[in-house]
Design a protein around this motif. Structure first.
Motif, PDB file in Angstrom:
ATOM      1  N   ASN A  35       0.783  -1.315  -0.072  1.00 46.33           N
ATOM      2  CA  ASN A  35      -0.174   0.132  -0.096  1.00 46.33           C
ATOM      3  C   ASN A  35       0.840   1.159   0.129  1.00 46.33           C
ATOM      4  N   ILE A  36       1.919   1.374   0.820  1.00 44.68           N
ATOM      5  CA  ILE A  36       2.499   2.645   1.044  1.00 44.68           C
ATOM      6  C   ILE A  36       3.537   2.602   0.017  1.00 44.68           C
ATOM      7  N   GLY A  37       4.089   1.655  -0.302  1.00 40.89           N
ATOM      8  CA  GLY A  37       5.144   1.490  -1.256  1.00 40.89           C
ATOM      9  C   GLY A  37       4.551   1.970  -2.885  1.00 40.89           C
ATOM     10  N   ALA A  38       3.450   1.191  -3.093  1.00 42.67           N
ATOM     11  CA  ALA A  38       2.911   1.866  -4.180  1.00 42.67           C
ATOM     12  C   ALA A  38       2.358   3.481  -4.227  1.00 42.67           C
ATOM     13  N   GLY A  39       1.830   3.753  -3.085  1.00 37.44           N
ATOM     14  CA  GLY A  39       1.520   5.177  -2.941  1.00 37.44           C
ATOM     15  C   GLY A  39       2.800   6.295  -3.065  1.00 37.44           C
ATOM     16  N   THR A  40       3.865   5.741  -2.618  1.00 39.73           N
ATOM     17  CA  THR A  40       5.210   6.452  -2.558  1.00 39.73           C
ATOM     18  C   THR A  40       5.438   6.702  -4.225  1.00 39.73           C
ATOM     19  N   TYR A  41       5.298   5.514  -4.834  1.00 44.78           N
ATOM     20  CA  TYR A  41       5.892   5.434  -6.541  1.00 44.78           C
ATOM     21  C   TYR A  41       4.887   6.426  -6.969  1.00 44.78           C
TER      22      TYR A  41
ATOM     23  N   ASP B   1      -1.992  -6.046  -9.610  1.00 43.31           N
ATOM     24  CA  ASP B   1      -2.421  -4.562 -10.509  1.00 43.31           C
ATOM     25  C   ASP B   1      -2.493  -3.448  -9.376  1.00 43.31           C
ATOM     26  N   ARG B   2      -1.548  -2.599  -9.487  1.00 46.20           N
ATOM     27  CA  ARG B   2      -1.404  -1.189  -8.749  1.00 46.20           C
ATOM     28  C   ARG B   2      -1.793   0.051  -9.276  1.00 46.20           C
ATOM     29  N   GLY B   3      -2.250  -0.155 -10.484  1.00 44.74           N
ATOM     30  CA  GLY B   3      -2.747   1.152 -11.297  1.00 44.74           C
ATOM     31  C   GLY B   3      -1.544   1.591 -12.021  1.00 44.74           C
TER      32      GLY B   3
END
Ligand code: HSE
Length: 322
Positions: free
Chosen positions: A13-19, A50-52
């Motif tokens: 969650n946080i890694g993808a948000g940071t990316y 799938d992270r968008g």
């Protein structure tokens, strides 16, 4: 433009948000900081989810040494959570000369000395703004702008999941289990939310604050802690009849002789108290310094984007000094 290569540990969650925030705000970050921040390697086992967004070929790895041994990587961002292997990964990165940014309150609270001493002896940066209060820049303020103060007390709402649950239960009468599920879906709760609702997540954050604010190392397991699992609709009714709300509070006091006391527990707050209006996933910290007097920090304490804001702020602070 100064190019900084980042190795990211964990694309949850946080890694993808940071990316996503880095990509979304890239032009702005480059224009305002003169830094070209590139995530060049990502340690992640679940590479198909799938992270968008699409991670370019060759960036994913399942081998941590592909990051620690890569001489081009300047900063390691640890977002895998949990105490191990996160602590060992951070220490390895530091010993390899890489600065570390982390949001991992459990690992930092448990291994505070090890991590801060390893960073110091390795001559690298170690920042963890996102570990307490999500997007609220309170560690930077406490350790930098307010460092002329001696602090006497602090009180915080430091867990977004439990504050979300308490708000929805008390204002909308919703059942505990439904609201917890919602908090999980919104990305506030930990992978295992037991630590959120039992107050352990807040104890980790209070342990980190005790070191920074009072210079006292208090292990999270030594902080008297009660969570919200036993709160009933009757408790909310009784508090409301007395002009109060119920909040899960982290509190700490320092006496003039230097002794400190701290605890985590659900508490009644009068509706006029500055922390009583802190709702949903918002967090707040009220801190009293002997020069500045009372200060209240307020903002989103959980969720991928607010947390990413703090993570990237730390990355930029380190990158500017590299
Ligand atoms: N689970 C944590 C919370 C995430 O709900 O506050 C942010 O530390």
């Amino acid at each position: 433009m100064k190019r900084i290569s980042i190795g990211l540990l964990g694309l949850g969650n946080i890694g993808a948000g940071t990316y996503k925030v880095l990509e979304q705000n890239r032009t702005h970050i480059e224009a305002t900081t003169g830094l070209d921040l590139r995530i060049t390697r990502i340690l992640e086992l679940d590479q198909e989810r799938d992270r968008g967004f699409t991670v370019p070929p060759g960036v994913f790895t399942e081998d941590p040494s592909a990051i620690f041994d890569d001489p081009d990587i300047d900063i390691v961002v640890e977002l895998i959570g949990g105490i191990e292997p996160a602590t060992s990964f951070m220490a390895s990165a530091m010993k390899g000369g890489k600065s570390v940014v982390s949001a991992n309150k459990a690992a930092i609270a448990e291994n505070y000395e090890l991590l801060t001493e390893t960073a110091a002896s390795s001559g690298v940066g170690f920042r963890f703004e996102a570990s307490v209060g999500g997007g609220i820049p309170l560690i930077g303020a406490i350790t930098e702008h307010l460092c002329a103060n001696e602090y006497t007390e602090m009180h915080g709402i430091l867990n977004g999941t439990t504050n979300y649950i308490l708000t929805k239960m008390s204002e909308q009468g919703l059942p505990y289990d439904d609201v917890l599920k919602e908090a999980q879906e919104l990305g506030f709760a930990e992978a295992d939310p037991t630590g959120d609702v039992k107050g352990e997540d807040v104890a980790n954050k209070l342990s980190i604050l005790m070191s920074l604010v009072f210079g006292k190392r208090v292990r999270p397991e030594d902080i008297p802690t009660r969570g919200i699992t036993r709160i009933t609709p009757e408790d909310f009714r009784e508090a409301a009849e007395n002009g109060c709300v119920i909040k899960l509070l982290a509190s700490a006091f320092r006496a003039p002789d230097g002794t400190c006391e701290c605890f985590v527990q659900p508490s009644w707050l009068n509706k006029t108290h500055p922390l009583a209006e802190v709702r949903n996933e918002y967090n707040a910290l009220l801190i009293r310094g002997n020069a500045v007097d009372d200060l209240v920090f307020y903002g989103k304490g959980a969720g991928p984007f607010p947390t990413a804001s703090a993570v990237l702020g730390d990355v930029i602070a380190i990158a500017r000094r590299l």
